[in-house]
Design a protein around this motif. Structure first.
Motif, PDB file in Angstrom:
ATOM      1  N   UNK A 119     -24.233 -20.310 -30.430  1.00 11.80           N
ATOM      2  CA  UNK A 119     -25.657 -20.643 -30.297  1.00 11.80           C
ATOM      3  C   UNK A 119     -26.493 -19.377 -30.095  1.00 11.80           C
ATOM      4  N   UNK A 120     -26.013 -18.484 -29.249  1.00 10.38           N
ATOM      5  CA  UNK A 120     -26.803 -17.294 -28.905  1.00 10.38           C
ATOM      6  C   UNK A 120     -26.714 -16.184 -29.955  1.00 10.38           C
ATOM      7  N   UNK A 121     -25.897 -16.404 -31.004  1.00  9.02           N
ATOM      8  CA  UNK A 121     -25.864 -15.449 -32.128  1.00  9.02           C
ATOM      9  C   UNK A 121     -27.259 -15.303 -32.735  1.00  9.02           C
ATOM     10  N   UNK A 122     -28.102 -16.317 -32.545  1.00 10.08           N
ATOM     11  CA  UNK A 122     -29.473 -16.273 -33.071  1.00 10.08           C
ATOM     12  C   UNK A 122     -30.311 -15.188 -32.392  1.00 10.08           C
ATOM     13  N   UNK A 123     -29.815 -14.628 -31.278  1.00  9.13           N
ATOM     14  CA  UNK A 123     -30.602 -13.626 -30.536  1.00  9.13           C
ATOM     15  C   UNK A 123     -30.175 -12.183 -30.824  1.00  9.13           C
ATOM     16  N   UNK A 124     -29.281 -12.017 -31.792  1.00  7.31           N
ATOM     17  CA  UNK A 124     -28.979 -10.653 -32.254  1.00  7.31           C
ATOM     18  C   UNK A 124     -30.238 -10.134 -32.946  1.00  7.31           C
ATOM     19  N   UNK A 125     -30.655  -8.929 -32.572  1.00  7.02           N
ATOM     20  CA  UNK A 125     -31.884  -8.352 -33.151  1.00  7.02           C
ATOM     21  C   UNK A 125     -31.692  -8.122 -34.649  1.00  7.02           C
ATOM     22  N   UNK A 126     -32.479  -8.820 -35.448  1.00  2.00           N
ATOM     23  CA  UNK A 126     -32.404  -8.698 -36.904  1.00  2.00           C
ATOM     24  C   UNK A 126     -33.804  -8.570 -37.467  1.00  2.00           C
ATOM     25  N   UNK A 127     -33.960  -7.689 -38.435  1.00  6.17           N
ATOM     26  CA  UNK A 127     -35.265  -7.576 -39.085  1.00  6.17           C
ATOM     27  C   UNK A 127     -35.587  -8.868 -39.838  1.00  6.17           C
ATOM     28  N   UNK A 128     -36.835  -9.279 -39.782  1.00  9.71           N
ATOM     29  CA  UNK A 128     -37.312 -10.477 -40.495  1.00  9.71           C
ATOM     30  C   UNK A 128     -36.587 -11.763 -40.101  1.00  9.71           C
ATOM     31  N   UNK A 129     -36.074 -11.808 -38.857  1.00 15.72           N
ATOM     32  CA  UNK A 129     -35.462 -13.060 -38.398  1.00 15.72           C
ATOM     33  C   UNK A 129     -36.128 -13.462 -37.093  1.00 15.72           C
ATOM     34  N   UNK A 130     -36.768 -14.638 -37.102  1.00 13.43           N
ATOM     35  CA  UNK A 130     -37.422 -15.089 -35.864  1.00 13.43           C
ATOM     36  C   UNK A 130     -36.418 -15.916 -35.065  1.00 13.43           C
ATOM     37  N   UNK A 131     -36.367 -15.646 -33.768  1.00 14.91           N
ATOM     38  CA  UNK A 131     -35.402 -16.322 -32.896  1.00 14.91           C
ATOM     39  C   UNK A 131     -35.968 -17.661 -32.435  1.00 14.91           C
ATOM     40  N   UNK A 132     -35.100 -18.655 -32.234  1.00 12.45           N
ATOM     41  CA  UNK A 132     -35.613 -19.954 -31.778  1.00 12.45           C
ATOM     42  C   UNK A 132     -36.206 -19.860 -30.376  1.00 12.45           C
ATOM     43  N   UNK A 133     -37.390 -20.439 -30.166  1.00 14.27           N
ATOM     44  CA  UNK A 133     -37.971 -20.452 -28.816  1.00 14.27           C
ATOM     45  C   UNK A 133     -37.371 -21.588 -27.990  1.00 14.27           C
ATOM     46  N   UNK A 134     -37.364 -21.449 -26.698  1.00 17.54           N
ATOM     47  CA  UNK A 134     -36.866 -22.519 -25.808  1.00 17.54           C
ATOM     48  C   UNK A 134     -37.969 -23.560 -25.617  1.00 17.54           C
ATOM     49  N   UNK A 135     -37.621 -24.850 -25.499  1.00 22.78           N
ATOM     50  CA  UNK A 135     -36.280 -25.403 -25.737  1.00 22.78           C
ATOM     51  C   UNK A 135     -36.053 -25.625 -27.237  1.00 22.78           C
ATOM     52  N   UNK A 136     -34.789 -25.593 -27.637  1.00 22.00           N
ATOM     53  CA  UNK A 136     -34.449 -25.941 -29.014  1.00 22.00           C
ATOM     54  C   UNK A 136     -33.152 -26.741 -29.033  1.00 22.00           C
ATOM     55  N   UNK A 137     -32.908 -27.399 -30.154  1.00 16.43           N
ATOM     56  CA  UNK A 137     -31.648 -28.119 -30.341  1.00 16.43           C
ATOM     57  C   UNK A 137     -30.718 -27.267 -31.179  1.00 16.43           C
ATOM     58  N   UNK A 138     -29.482 -27.134 -30.738  1.00 12.90           N
ATOM     59  CA  UNK A 138     -28.484 -26.389 -31.507  1.00 12.90           C
ATOM     60  C   UNK A 138     -27.388 -27.351 -31.932  1.00 12.90           C
ATOM     61  N   UNK A 139     -27.027 -27.281 -33.213  1.00 15.20           N
ATOM     62  CA  UNK A 139     -25.888 -28.049 -33.691  1.00 15.20           C
ATOM     63  C   UNK A 139     -24.780 -27.065 -34.015  1.00 15.20           C
ATOM     64  N   UNK A 140     -23.697 -27.128 -33.239  1.00 15.97           N
ATOM     65  CA  UNK A 140     -22.559 -26.232 -33.474  1.00 15.97           C
ATOM     66  C   UNK A 140     -21.492 -27.015 -34.230  1.00 15.97           C
ATOM     67  N   UNK A 141     -21.183 -26.514 -35.427  1.00 17.72           N
ATOM     68  CA  UNK A 141     -20.263 -27.233 -36.316  1.00 17.72           C
ATOM     69  C   UNK A 141     -19.191 -26.266 -36.810  1.00 17.72           C
ATOM     70  N   UNK A 142     -17.942 -26.600 -36.490  1.00 18.60           N
ATOM     71  CA  UNK A 142     -16.841 -25.695 -36.860  1.00 18.60           C
ATOM     72  C   UNK A 142     -15.570 -26.504 -37.058  1.00 18.60           C
ATOM     73  N   UNK A 143     -14.454 -25.788 -37.241  1.00 19.27           N
ATOM     74  CA  UNK A 143     -13.160 -26.449 -37.413  1.00 19.27           C
ATOM     75  C   UNK A 143     -12.698 -27.169 -36.165  1.00 19.27           C
ATOM     76  N   UNK A 144     -13.176 -26.721 -35.009  1.00 19.72           N
ATOM     77  CA  UNK A 144     -12.717 -27.322 -33.751  1.00 19.72           C
ATOM     78  C   UNK A 144     -13.792 -28.061 -32.981  1.00 19.72           C
ATOM     79  N   UNK A 145     -15.073 -27.927 -33.400  1.00 20.86           N
ATOM     80  CA  UNK A 145     -16.156 -28.486 -32.593  1.00 20.86           C
ATOM     81  C   UNK A 145     -17.266 -29.086 -33.444  1.00 20.86           C
TER      82      UNK A 145
END
Length: 340
Positions: A119-145
């Protein structure tokens, strides 16, 4: 923040990828991943083989991460590592290495929850990427979750929906196995789905109350459907593979989006972020983008390199915890079933 000059080494070893990354004041300097190809022939991750491969990979991967970041280990301010959840043997390798290195360098040790990191990968400093403001909904989807999480602050997260059986990544992989595709099957299904008709075959969506998910019934329905059709026509899969993949993917995406719609309606939150390996799926990314038009959402989709298991997401959590002085003791232990 940037004036403090903080270097964090992140180490990720929760499953079958050995990864190390360096973050400097929130910006990624390196992100190195060693994949383990050995599992492909088994059709899934073999825990014992995974932990042995981590032992072989961890020193060269960390060395490469430091070299690419053009720093020495003595420049590091802290070591962040995945404490869990994940495969116990794999987690132990990363945990032991991180503890030893932090102890040897006499710098803080920071434990990271793997699911929070997605979820917090969205806060890595990246050019031209706006970070989600709080509160937000995160959907974590993977092989295990498969989870929907309400995120009120960096470390204030509440799971409001999750799978009651299989994860969405498992649904892709097991469907792929039924169709004779290789492991992992998710990327192959995604590729073939682009060539097929998503409404060629109809699969029933599981009825699960509230914001929880279920994928085991869908997987069984796909198995019975394929068995039935191949009895009638032995070449059914070969002749219809793209349409089958498109129909499976369409059904899975509808399940995910329907639950997100419900979560957004119940919470009143319209900022939606995704994370985890399955968020690399082009159909899911497109469905989210469509959600901006249809439901008034603002969506946040990470770069491909931050979707699968990686250490940059571990390092950014380490950086955020470092700023709060949230350090771990040397007697901390790995936990296979760590909750958010």
């Amino acid at each position: 923040m940037a004036e403090q000059n903080i270097y964090i080494l992140g180490i990720e070893s929760s499953c079958d990828d050995t990864a190390a990354a360096v973050i400097h004041n929130g910006k990624m300097l390196s992100n190195v991943i060693a994949n383990q190809k050995i599992h492909e022939s088994y059709g899934g991750v073999v825990p014992e083989l995974a932990s042995r491969a981590h032992q072989q990979n961890i020193v060269p991967v960390v060395d490469q991460a430091l070299n690419r970041a053009k720093i020495s280990k003595n420049d590091l301010n802290a070591i962040a590592f995945t404490r869990g959840p994940g495969l116990m043997g794999s987690l132990l390798v990363g945990t032991s290495f991180a503890k030893s290195l932090a102890y040897g360098l006499d710098i803080p040790l920071i434990e990271v929850n793997h699911m929070q990191a997605h979820i917090l990968a969205h806060y890595i400093e990246e050019e031209n990427y706006s970070k989600p403001p709080f509160p937000f909904l995160a959907m974590t989807i993977s092989g295990g979750h498969t989870q929907i999480v309400e995120v009120d602050h960096y470390f204030e997260m509440t799971v409001i929906g999750e799978t009651i059986d299989d994860a969405v990544g498992e649904a892709f992989d097991k469907s792929g196995k039924i169709l004779g595709l290789g492991y992992p099957a998710g990327p192959e299904i995604d590729k073939r789905a682009k060539l097929g008709n998503p409404k060629a075959f109809k699969f029933t969506k599981p009825k699960v109350d509230g914001l929880n998910f279920s994928f085991s019934g869908l997987k069984t329905a796909i198995l019975y459907f394929v068995q039935k059709e191949t009895k009638i026509n032995p070449d059914f899969i070969k002749e219809n593979i793209n349409d089958i993949c498109a129909s499976i993917q369409y059904t899975i995406i509808r399940i995910l989006i329907d639950k997100l719609k419900l979560a957004s309606k119940q919470t009143g939150i319209k900022h939606i972020a995704i994370g985890g390996g399955v968020s690399a799926n082009s159909g899911i990314r497109q469905a989210l983008k469509d959600g901006e038009q249809k439901f008034g959402w603002t969506t946040y989709v990470p770069k491909f390199e931050f979707t699968t298991d990686n250490a940059a997401m571990i390092a950014i959590v380490g950086y955020l915890k470092f700023l709060e002085g949230d350090f771990s003791a040397q007697d901390t232990t790995a936990s296979a079933r760590l909750k958010i």
